[in-house]
Design a protein around this motif. Sequence first.
Motif, PDB file in Angstrom:
ATOM      1  N   ASN A 171     -22.516 125.737 -19.238  1.00 38.27           N
ATOM      2  CA  ASN A 171     -23.079 124.840 -18.028  1.00 38.27           C
ATOM      3  C   ASN A 171     -24.426 124.914 -18.116  1.00 38.27           C
ATOM      4  N   VAL A 172     -25.091 124.364 -17.209  1.00 36.36           N
ATOM      5  CA  VAL A 172     -26.737 124.483 -16.992  1.00 36.36           C
ATOM      6  C   VAL A 172     -26.781 124.673 -15.264  1.00 36.36           C
ATOM      7  N   ARG A 173     -25.984 125.279 -15.022  1.00 37.14           N
ATOM      8  CA  ARG A 173     -25.708 125.799 -13.717  1.00 37.14           C
ATOM      9  C   ARG A 173     -27.224 126.519 -13.173  1.00 37.14           C
ATOM     10  N   ILE A 174     -27.451 127.612 -14.300  1.00 35.13           N
ATOM     11  CA  ILE A 174     -28.618 128.449 -14.011  1.00 35.13           C
ATOM     12  C   ILE A 174     -29.914 127.583 -13.984  1.00 35.13           C
ATOM     13  N   LEU A 175     -29.839 126.144 -14.539  1.00 32.02           N
ATOM     14  CA  LEU A 175     -31.154 125.483 -14.564  1.00 32.02           C
ATOM     15  C   LEU A 175     -31.488 124.929 -13.145  1.00 32.02           C
ATOM     16  N   ALA A 176     -30.260 124.445 -12.381  1.00 32.03           N
ATOM     17  CA  ALA A 176     -30.510 123.935 -11.104  1.00 32.03           C
ATOM     18  C   ALA A 176     -30.878 125.148 -10.106  1.00 32.03           C
ATOM     19  N   VAL A 177     -30.439 126.257 -10.281  1.00 30.53           N
ATOM     20  CA  VAL A 177     -30.905 127.514  -9.451  1.00 30.53           C
ATOM     21  C   VAL A 177     -32.329 127.952  -9.891  1.00 30.53           C
ATOM     22  N   SER A 178     -32.521 128.145 -11.024  1.00 34.46           N
ATOM     23  CA  SER A 178     -33.907 128.360 -11.344  1.00 34.46           C
ATOM     24  C   SER A 178     -35.101 127.203 -10.948  1.00 34.46           C
ATOM     25  N   VAL A 179     -34.813 126.093 -11.138  1.00 32.31           N
ATOM     26  CA  VAL A 179     -35.380 125.127 -10.698  1.00 32.31           C
ATOM     27  C   VAL A 179     -35.834 125.085  -9.213  1.00 32.31           C
ATOM     28  N   ALA A 180     -34.634 125.477  -8.327  1.00 32.20           N
ATOM     29  CA  ALA A 180     -34.745 125.638  -6.952  1.00 32.20           C
ATOM     30  C   ALA A 180     -35.417 126.677  -6.553  1.00 32.20           C
ATOM     31  N   GLY A 181     -35.647 127.755  -7.319  1.00 35.14           N
ATOM     32  CA  GLY A 181     -36.267 129.092  -6.850  1.00 35.14           C
ATOM     33  C   GLY A 181     -37.794 128.759  -7.153  1.00 35.14           C
ATOM     34  N   ILE A 182     -38.297 128.135  -8.292  1.00 36.59           N
ATOM     35  CA  ILE A 182     -39.468 127.681  -8.575  1.00 36.59           C
ATOM     36  C   ILE A 182     -40.106 126.649  -7.640  1.00 36.59           C
ATOM     37  N   ILE A 183     -39.288 125.850  -7.204  1.00 34.05           N
ATOM     38  CA  ILE A 183     -39.828 124.819  -6.403  1.00 34.05           C
ATOM     39  C   ILE A 183     -39.883 124.997  -4.778  1.00 34.05           C
ATOM     40  N   GLY A 184     -38.890 125.637  -4.356  1.00 29.46           N
ATOM     41  CA  GLY A 184     -38.709 125.869  -2.966  1.00 29.46           C
ATOM     42  C   GLY A 184     -38.938 127.242  -2.683  1.00 29.46           C
ATOM     43  N   GLY A 185     -38.956 128.303  -3.811  1.00 31.30           N
ATOM     44  CA  GLY A 185     -39.165 129.695  -3.320  1.00 31.30           C
ATOM     45  C   GLY A 185     -37.987 130.678  -3.544  1.00 31.30           C
ATOM     46  N   PRO A 186     -38.293 131.837  -3.134  1.00 24.75           N
ATOM     47  CA  PRO A 186     -36.761 132.712  -3.450  1.00 24.75           C
ATOM     48  C   PRO A 186     -35.916 132.449  -2.403  1.00 24.75           C
ATOM     49  N   TRP A 187     -36.012 132.069  -1.220  1.00 23.77           N
ATOM     50  CA  TRP A 187     -35.068 131.823  -0.219  1.00 23.77           C
ATOM     51  C   TRP A 187     -34.193 130.750  -0.658  1.00 23.77           C
ATOM     52  N   VAL A 188     -34.808 129.468  -1.168  1.00 26.68           N
ATOM     53  CA  VAL A 188     -33.894 128.191  -1.442  1.00 26.68           C
ATOM     54  C   VAL A 188     -33.148 128.830  -2.907  1.00 26.68           C
ATOM     55  N   GLY A 189     -33.916 129.477  -3.847  1.00 29.05           N
ATOM     56  CA  GLY A 189     -33.228 129.716  -5.033  1.00 29.05           C
ATOM     57  C   GLY A 189     -32.114 130.672  -4.821  1.00 29.05           C
ATOM     58  N   SER A 190     -32.216 131.567  -3.839  1.00 23.59           N
ATOM     59  CA  SER A 190     -31.095 132.683  -3.537  1.00 23.59           C
ATOM     60  C   SER A 190     -29.886 131.923  -2.976  1.00 23.59           C
ATOM     61  N   LEU A 191     -30.336 130.958  -2.056  1.00 24.86           N
ATOM     62  CA  LEU A 191     -29.123 130.252  -1.385  1.00 24.86           C
ATOM     63  C   LEU A 191     -28.477 129.227  -2.232  1.00 24.86           C
TER      64      LEU A 191
END
Length: 123
Positions: free
Chosen positions: A77-97
Amino acid sequence: MSERVGLIIILAFLLVSVPLFRRLLFNQTISAKIQLTILFSIFAIIANMTGIEIDANNQLHNKIILTAISTNDSIVNVRILAVSVAGIIGGPWVGSLVGLVAGVHRIIQVHPCKVGFMCPAQF
């Protein structure tokens, strides 16, 4: 699999066109971070559920929605894509959550209980 990645790219392009989302990108408040976390968590869960199942014999099971999977099977799947983009756009806290939410959802997908949550006794 490539058509599913293409759908996510189209969805991201449409999302960037929405003025509310643009404001979230540049807003550094806690409320904006929570909203980004919820939004990207939804994307990660959708990515979990639209993957392609591979069994132990390397046979593909292309279902539209994956609600539950066997413990011996794997998901492409492409789950890691959503997590990576969340970290890039929202920062480490958003990406981690978002990563935490996506991981918990993946565990629930493999080991569901009757109440809808993971049972530690199933490991």
